[in-house]
Design an enzyme around this catalytic site. Structure first.
Site, PDB file in Angstrom:
ATOM      1  N   GLU A 186      27.635  70.112  18.481  1.00  0.00           N
ATOM      2  CA  GLU A 186      26.852  70.652  17.354  1.00  0.00           C
ATOM      3  C   GLU A 186      27.567  71.753  16.588  1.00  0.00           C
ATOM      4  O   GLU A 186      27.006  72.832  16.336  1.00  0.00           O
ATOM      5  CB  GLU A 186      25.509  71.154  17.887  1.00  0.00           C
ATOM      6  CG  GLU A 186      24.707  70.064  18.591  1.00  0.00           C
ATOM      7  CD  GLU A 186      23.418  70.548  19.233  1.00  0.00           C
ATOM      8  OE1 GLU A 186      22.816  69.765  19.989  1.00  0.00           O
ATOM      9  OE2 GLU A 186      23.016  71.702  18.981  1.00  0.00           O
ATOM     10  N   ASN A 227      30.184  65.770  19.926  1.00  0.00           N
ATOM     11  CA  ASN A 227      28.782  65.371  20.109  1.00  0.00           C
ATOM     12  C   ASN A 227      27.882  66.107  19.121  1.00  0.00           C
ATOM     13  O   ASN A 227      28.008  67.321  18.962  1.00  0.00           O
ATOM     14  CB  ASN A 227      28.379  65.714  21.557  1.00  0.00           C
ATOM     15  CG  ASN A 227      27.065  65.091  21.979  1.00  0.00           C
ATOM     16  OD1 ASN A 227      26.857  63.891  21.835  1.00  0.00           O
ATOM     17  ND2 ASN A 227      26.159  65.919  22.490  1.00  0.00           N
ATOM     18  N   HIS A 263      18.144  62.191  19.005  1.00  0.00           N
ATOM     19  CA  HIS A 263      16.820  62.727  19.327  1.00  0.00           C
ATOM     20  C   HIS A 263      15.877  62.248  18.220  1.00  0.00           C
ATOM     21  O   HIS A 263      15.963  62.730  17.092  1.00  0.00           O
ATOM     22  CB  HIS A 263      16.843  64.261  19.383  1.00  0.00           C
ATOM     23  CG  HIS A 263      17.611  64.794  20.550  1.00  0.00           C
ATOM     24  ND1 HIS A 263      17.142  64.707  21.843  1.00  0.00           N
ATOM     25  CD2 HIS A 263      18.817  65.408  20.628  1.00  0.00           C
ATOM     26  CE1 HIS A 263      18.012  65.261  22.659  1.00  0.00           C
ATOM     27  NE2 HIS A 263      19.048  65.689  21.960  1.00  0.00           N
ATOM     28  N   GLU A 293      21.975  61.321  23.822  1.00  0.00           N
ATOM     29  CA  GLU A 293      20.828  62.176  24.193  1.00  0.00           C
ATOM     30  C   GLU A 293      19.510  61.594  23.673  1.00  0.00           C
ATOM     31  O   GLU A 293      18.612  62.310  23.247  1.00  0.00           O
ATOM     32  CB  GLU A 293      21.012  63.600  23.627  1.00  0.00           C
ATOM     33  CG  GLU A 293      22.310  64.295  24.033  1.00  0.00           C
ATOM     34  CD  GLU A 293      22.373  65.757  23.613  1.00  0.00           C
ATOM     35  OE1 GLU A 293      23.465  66.327  23.709  1.00  0.00           O
ATOM     36  OE2 GLU A 293      21.318  66.316  23.212  1.00  0.00           O
ATOM     37  N   ASP A 295      15.964  60.370  22.988  1.00  0.00           N
ATOM     38  CA  ASP A 295      14.565  60.425  23.354  1.00  0.00           C
ATOM     39  C   ASP A 295      13.784  60.184  22.071  1.00  0.00           C
ATOM     40  O   ASP A 295      14.315  60.330  20.969  1.00  0.00           O
ATOM     41  CB  ASP A 295      14.147  61.716  24.085  1.00  0.00           C
ATOM     42  CG  ASP A 295      14.680  62.986  23.426  1.00  0.00           C
ATOM     43  OD1 ASP A 295      14.790  64.001  24.127  1.00  0.00           O
ATOM     44  OD2 ASP A 295      14.994  62.941  22.212  1.00  0.00           O
TER      45      ASP A 295
HETATM   46  O1  G3I Z   1      17.743  78.935  33.746  1.00  0.00           O
HETATM   47  C1  G3I Z   1      16.707  79.693  33.160  1.00  0.00           C
HETATM   48  C2  G3I Z   1      15.776  80.159  34.271  1.00  0.00           C
HETATM   49  O2  G3I Z   1      16.488  81.057  35.113  1.00  0.00           O
HETATM   50  C3  G3I Z   1      14.595  80.872  33.645  1.00  0.00           C
HETATM   51  O3  G3I Z   1      13.688  81.208  34.660  1.00  0.00           O
HETATM   52  C4  G3I Z   1      13.921  79.865  32.663  1.00  0.00           C
HETATM   53  C5  G3I Z   1      12.711  80.477  32.001  1.00  0.00           C
HETATM   54  O4  G3I Z   1      13.021  81.016  30.787  1.00  0.00           O
HETATM   55  O5  G3I Z   1      14.858  79.496  31.640  1.00  0.00           O
HETATM   56  C6  G3I Z   1      15.930  78.784  32.200  1.00  0.00           C
HETATM   57  O6  G3I Z   1      16.815  78.477  31.187  1.00  0.00           O
HETATM   58  C7  G3I Z   1      16.344  77.384  30.365  1.00  0.00           C
HETATM   59  C8  G3I Z   1      17.368  76.249  30.472  1.00  0.00           C
HETATM   60  O7  G3I Z   1      17.008  75.192  29.554  1.00  0.00           O
HETATM   61  C9  G3I Z   1      17.421  75.669  31.868  1.00  0.00           C
HETATM   62  O8  G3I Z   1      16.223  75.090  32.202  1.00  0.00           O
HETATM   63  C10 G3I Z   1      16.312  77.891  28.931  1.00  0.00           C
HETATM   64  O9  G3I Z   1      15.258  78.853  28.819  1.00  0.00           O
HETATM   65  C11 G3I Z   1      16.014  76.718  27.988  1.00  0.00           C
HETATM   66  O10 G3I Z   1      16.164  77.148  26.622  1.00  0.00           O
HETATM   67  C12 G3I Z   1      17.055  75.623  28.231  1.00  0.00           C
HETATM   68  O11 G3I Z   1      16.687  74.541  27.393  1.00  0.00           O
HETATM   69  C13 G3I Z   1      17.716  73.566  27.270  1.00  0.00           C
HETATM   70  C14 G3I Z   1      18.196  73.573  25.825  1.00  0.00           C
HETATM   71  O12 G3I Z   1      19.182  72.499  25.648  1.00  0.00           O
HETATM   72  C15 G3I Z   1      18.832  74.888  25.484  1.00  0.00           C
HETATM   73  O13 G3I Z   1      19.401  74.853  24.344  1.00  0.00           O
HETATM   74  C16 G3I Z   1      17.075  72.202  27.566  1.00  0.00           C
HETATM   75  O14 G3I Z   1      16.709  72.156  28.948  1.00  0.00           O
HETATM   76  C17 G3I Z   1      18.056  71.077  27.259  1.00  0.00           C
HETATM   77  O15 G3I Z   1      17.410  69.828  27.362  1.00  0.00           O
HETATM   78  C18 G3I Z   1      18.589  71.231  25.834  1.00  0.00           C
HETATM   79  O16 G3I Z   1      19.558  70.218  25.614  1.00  0.00           O
HETATM   80  C19 G3I Z   1      20.172  70.164  24.326  1.00  0.00           C
HETATM   81  C20 G3I Z   1      21.564  69.623  24.516  1.00  0.00           C
HETATM   82  O17 G3I Z   1      22.286  70.408  25.417  1.00  0.00           O
HETATM   83  C21 G3I Z   1      22.288  69.542  23.205  1.00  0.00           C
HETATM   84  N1  G3I Z   1      21.518  68.791  22.215  1.00  0.00           N
HETATM   85  C22 G3I Z   1      20.121  69.159  22.043  1.00  0.00           C
HETATM   86  C23 G3I Z   1      19.417  69.213  23.401  1.00  0.00           C
HETATM   87  C24 G3I Z   1      17.965  69.581  23.200  1.00  0.00           C
HETATM   88  O18 G3I Z   1      17.841  70.883  22.678  1.00  0.00           O
END
Ligand code: G3I
Length: 377
Positions: A186, A227, A263, A293, A295
């Site tokens: 991105e 990507n 997405h 990715e 969905d």
């Molecule tokens: O690890 C912390 C944890 O310690 C904490 O307790 C919890 C509560 O806030 O947060 C956890 O971190 C989260 C992380 O996912 C792991 O679960 C972040 O807040 C959350 O923002 C993060 O979201 C991820 C997101 O990328 C972040 O940008 C999503 O799971 C993930 O599916 C998403 O994936 C991205 C791809 O990498 C790139 N393309 C888009 C896609 C969707 O946004």
């Protein structure tokens, strides 16, 4: 879009009719076989039937294998650790996976002098134990960058060193275990401009060239991908990324492929034409291309009609990939609605994946299986 979807539903209808007819035939034959007592002998007690809730029939990976297609899903480490149904469904249906967050900077490199490979190692170990390929995600991104990087100023040489050390260490750690790396994720905004990030501000656009070159040095056998999302929709961003990828090739940067995240939402899905021309566009540059990715978010509440719409979009994306020989990976961003980023980041949308929260297959799963079985080599 409606014309394509109608044709798809019509085709699905014909498909259903055909299947319906076939099922009746099978039932009759089956009935006869049971009547004459043949059925019993052929049942292999070693091959237990599908467990409760399991779809039965050919798995996605059994259908994808002969096509040499990676059919995969993004995996959150916590699901793999604590959910037996999750692990069983993942290993049964998929021949590839992507760590959803475990290989991102904030998890794998939380402090300047500390790497934490344990979460990602557990996912890679699971993959290897179940003969699944791994897509590494991601070496450079503007999100999930730890504060030790973002909360201070760097000179260009200093931050280049930081980025070089990270790529060499992470790619080196998984050398020979990663089929494809999302090296850069991105890097473009929706206007088609190089996105603002600490990498862009301090190093400049060359951070992309450098990242690919360093990743290639660290694992010459891994396929290296750029990507991004919305590449399937014609517009400024799709044009800018296409031009940029061409430039990378002209500069001899070792890029092997482009990942189209896909997405999607049932309310505004891409057309089959848009999907195919995007995939063909990158294949036409001699690059591999992948759906990385996928969905398909539903505007809640879900209904049977919306689930059918969703299945039609899954089918469209799969068919577009199958129609392009260089589309070698088809990965969904999760596989069960129990673990999905959509509800937390797209309020009002959800139920975006092929299995529901109880691992029951949805029409989207059936559409994927039908798509992979159609014209099965
Ligand atoms: O690890 C912390 C944890 O310690 C904490 O307790 C919890 C509560 O806030 O947060 C956890 O971190 C989260 C992380 O996912 C792991 O679960 C972040 O807040 C959350 O923002 C993060 O979201 C991820 C997101 O990328 C972040 O940008 C999503 O799971 C993930 O599916 C998403 O994936 C991205 C791809 O990498 C790139 N393309 C888009 C896609 C969707 O946004």
């Amino acid at each position: 879009m409606s014309e394509n979807r109608d044709r798809l539903i019509e085709r699905a209808g014909i498909g259903l009719l055909a299947i319906g007819g076939l099922l009746v035939l099978v039932a009759v034959v089956f009935g006869v076989l049971i009547a004459i007592g043949v059925g019993d002998e052929s049942a292999d007690p070693q091959q237990p039937g599908p467990a409760a809730g399991e779809p039965g029939g050919p798995t996605l990976r059994a259908l994808a294998g002969p096509r040499r297609l990676l059919v995969g899903a993004a995996v959150p480490v916590e699901a793999l650790k604590g959910d037996a149904s999750y692990a069983r469904t993942l290993a049964r249906e998929y021949n590839a996976l992507t760590p959803e967050n475990a290989m991102k900077w904030d998890t794998i490199h939380p402090e300047r002098n500390r790497y934490d490979f344990a979460p990602a190692d557990s996912i890679v170990r699971f993959a290897r134990a179940h003969d699944m390929a791994v897509r590494g995600h991601t070496l450079v991104w503007y999100r999930q960058v730890p504060s030790w990087v973002t909360d201070r100023s760097w000179t260009r040489p200093e931050l280049e060193q930081v980025l070089h050390d990270h790529i060499r260490r992470v790619v080196g750690h998984y050398r020979g275990k990663i089929a494809q790396w999302d090296v850069v994720n991105e890097a473009f905004d929706s206007e088609g401009k190089l996105r603002d990030s600490i990498w862009m501000r301090v190093i400049g656009p060359e951070y992309i060239d450098l990242a690919f070159r360093w990743a290639h040095e660290a694992d010459p056998d891994a396929k290296l991908f750029y990507n991004d999302y919305d590449l399937e929709f014609p517009g400024a961003k799709a044009r800018a990324v296409m031009a940029f990828v061409r430039d990378l090739q002209r500069r001899g940067v070792p890029i092997d492929g482009v990942g189209i995240q896909a997405h999607e939402l049932t309310v505004r899905p891409p057309s089959r034409k848009e999907l195919q021309s995007a995939l063909r566009g990158y294949a036409g540059l001699g690059l591999d291309v992948g759906i990385t990715e996928l969905d398909v978010g539903i505007y809640l509440p879900t209904s049977a009609a919306k689930l059918d719409e969703q299945a039609a979009v899954y089918s469209d994306v799969l068919d577009a990939c199958l129609a392009v020989s260089r589309c070698g990976s088809f990965v969904t961003w999760g596989f069960t609605d129990k673990y999905s980023w959509i509800p937390s980041e797209l309020p009002g949308f959800g139920d975006a994946l092929p299995f529901d929260a109880n691992y029951a297959p949805k029409p989207a799963f059936t559409a994927l299986r039908r798509g992979l079985a159609r014209g099965h080599p």
